[in-house]
Structures are given as structure tokens and as C-alpha cells.
Enzyme design. Sequence first.
Site, PDB file in Angstrom:
ATOM      1  N   HIS A  56      24.192 -34.514 101.471  1.00  0.00           N
ATOM      2  CA  HIS A  56      24.900 -33.646 102.405  1.00  0.00           C
ATOM      3  C   HIS A  56      24.604 -34.128 103.820  1.00  0.00           C
ATOM      4  O   HIS A  56      23.583 -34.782 104.077  1.00  0.00           O
ATOM      5  CB  HIS A  56      24.438 -32.200 102.260  1.00  0.00           C
ATOM      6  CG  HIS A  56      24.858 -31.564 100.977  1.00  0.00           C
ATOM      7  ND1 HIS A  56      24.769 -30.207 100.773  1.00  0.00           N
ATOM      8  CD2 HIS A  56      25.374 -32.085  99.835  1.00  0.00           C
ATOM      9  CE1 HIS A  56      25.208 -29.912  99.561  1.00  0.00           C
ATOM     10  NE2 HIS A  56      25.568 -31.041  98.969  1.00  0.00           N
ATOM     11  N   GLU A  58      23.480 -32.616 106.393  1.00  0.00           N
ATOM     12  CA  GLU A  58      22.190 -32.165 106.921  1.00  0.00           C
ATOM     13  C   GLU A  58      21.030 -32.988 106.380  1.00  0.00           C
ATOM     14  O   GLU A  58      20.086 -33.310 107.106  1.00  0.00           O
ATOM     15  CB  GLU A  58      21.951 -30.689 106.553  1.00  0.00           C
ATOM     16  CG  GLU A  58      23.017 -29.749 107.046  1.00  0.00           C
ATOM     17  CD  GLU A  58      24.104 -29.444 106.032  1.00  0.00           C
ATOM     18  OE1 GLU A  58      24.539 -28.277 105.974  1.00  0.00           O
ATOM     19  OE2 GLU A  58      24.526 -30.363 105.292  1.00  0.00           O
ATOM     20  N   CYS A  86      23.935 -24.999 102.823  1.00  0.00           N
ATOM     21  CA  CYS A  86      23.691 -24.461 101.484  1.00  0.00           C
ATOM     22  C   CYS A  86      22.187 -24.224 101.307  1.00  0.00           C
ATOM     23  O   CYS A  86      21.381 -24.642 102.146  1.00  0.00           O
ATOM     24  CB  CYS A  86      24.215 -25.442 100.437  1.00  0.00           C
ATOM     25  SG  CYS A  86      23.223 -26.944 100.290  1.00  0.00           S
ATOM     26  N   CYS A  89      19.987 -27.483 101.569  1.00  0.00           N
ATOM     27  CA  CYS A  89      19.831 -28.006 102.922  1.00  0.00           C
ATOM     28  C   CYS A  89      18.942 -27.104 103.769  1.00  0.00           C
ATOM     29  O   CYS A  89      18.087 -27.591 104.519  1.00  0.00           O
ATOM     30  CB  CYS A  89      21.194 -28.190 103.580  1.00  0.00           C
ATOM     31  SG  CYS A  89      22.162 -29.511 102.811  1.00  0.00           S
TER      32      CYS A  89
END
Length: 161
Positions: A56, A58, A86, A89
Site C-alpha cells: 500500500h 503508506e 486500512c 497501514c
Amino acid sequence: MGVTPRDEMWMRRALALANEAMRHREVPVGALMVKRGEIIAEGFNRPIASHDPTAHAEIEVLRQAAYHLKNYRLPGTTLYVTLEPCPMCLGAMIHARIGKLVYGAADPRQGAAGTVFSIHNSENLNHRIPVVGGVLAQECGQLLKDFFSVRRTEIAELGTR
């Protein structure tokens, strides 16, 4: 904690990174990390291209920032991201001890910074993260809507062949 012009400036850069993700046919989420007014890391979603479910935006940024600072702890930093993080993260941000999180669009399905979960300020964890949400939310959300609209059309067209 309110939205500042600086928050909007950094979020515009995160939006540019999200557009880069879209050009790579990834879900358009962009992120960057700032420390003392300078970008120390930036990235965008890469799970599809990297065959990595943890790639992701992040996580990409946390990895780069830790490498840049030569420390897995990232106090005094601010992470900007176009979509509310999410749980995975946000958990990584807590482990990294980031100083602040600023996000654009809320994620009504798995947002972990107050929309679905509130991991950022859980009293069960040893670090809490101040959060500012909704920065350029309309633009961030529209980019995601446009992306998924195109994807649904592509899928529908494949089904008619």
C-alpha cells in the site's frame, strides 16, 4: 486540529502520486511523509505490480522514510495519504511512532482512522496518532470513483465478448 494551507499543499502532491498509481493501473492512492517541512519519502499503491498485498502507498512511504532516517521509529513526521488508511497501514504507523496522519477521502469499508475503526487513538495501544481527515476529500474521493467506474466498464466489456 484544523486543516492548514500546508496540509492542502502536501495533499496535492499526494494526489499527483495517486494519479501516477492510476497510470500504472493500481488503485489510485498516493502518500508522502514530511519531516521539518521537507518530503522524506513518497509513493503510491503497488500491490498489483509488485505481487505484494502489503505494498500500500503508506507502507511504501514508511519503508522509504525509515531507510532515509536510518531508524524504524519516525517521530516528528507527518504522513499524508489520499485515502483513509486500512488497519494494516495504521498498525504500521503506530509501530513506527509517526507524529501525525493527514488523509483525504474517508474509507467507509475499512477506514481505520475513525470511519470504521479507531486504531489511531486506541487506549489499548502504546502510541496514539493525531489525525486530520477530509483534506481535499472531494478530489481524493473522485479519483477513486473514476478509477473504479472505468474498471467496472472494462470488466463489463470483457463479459460481453
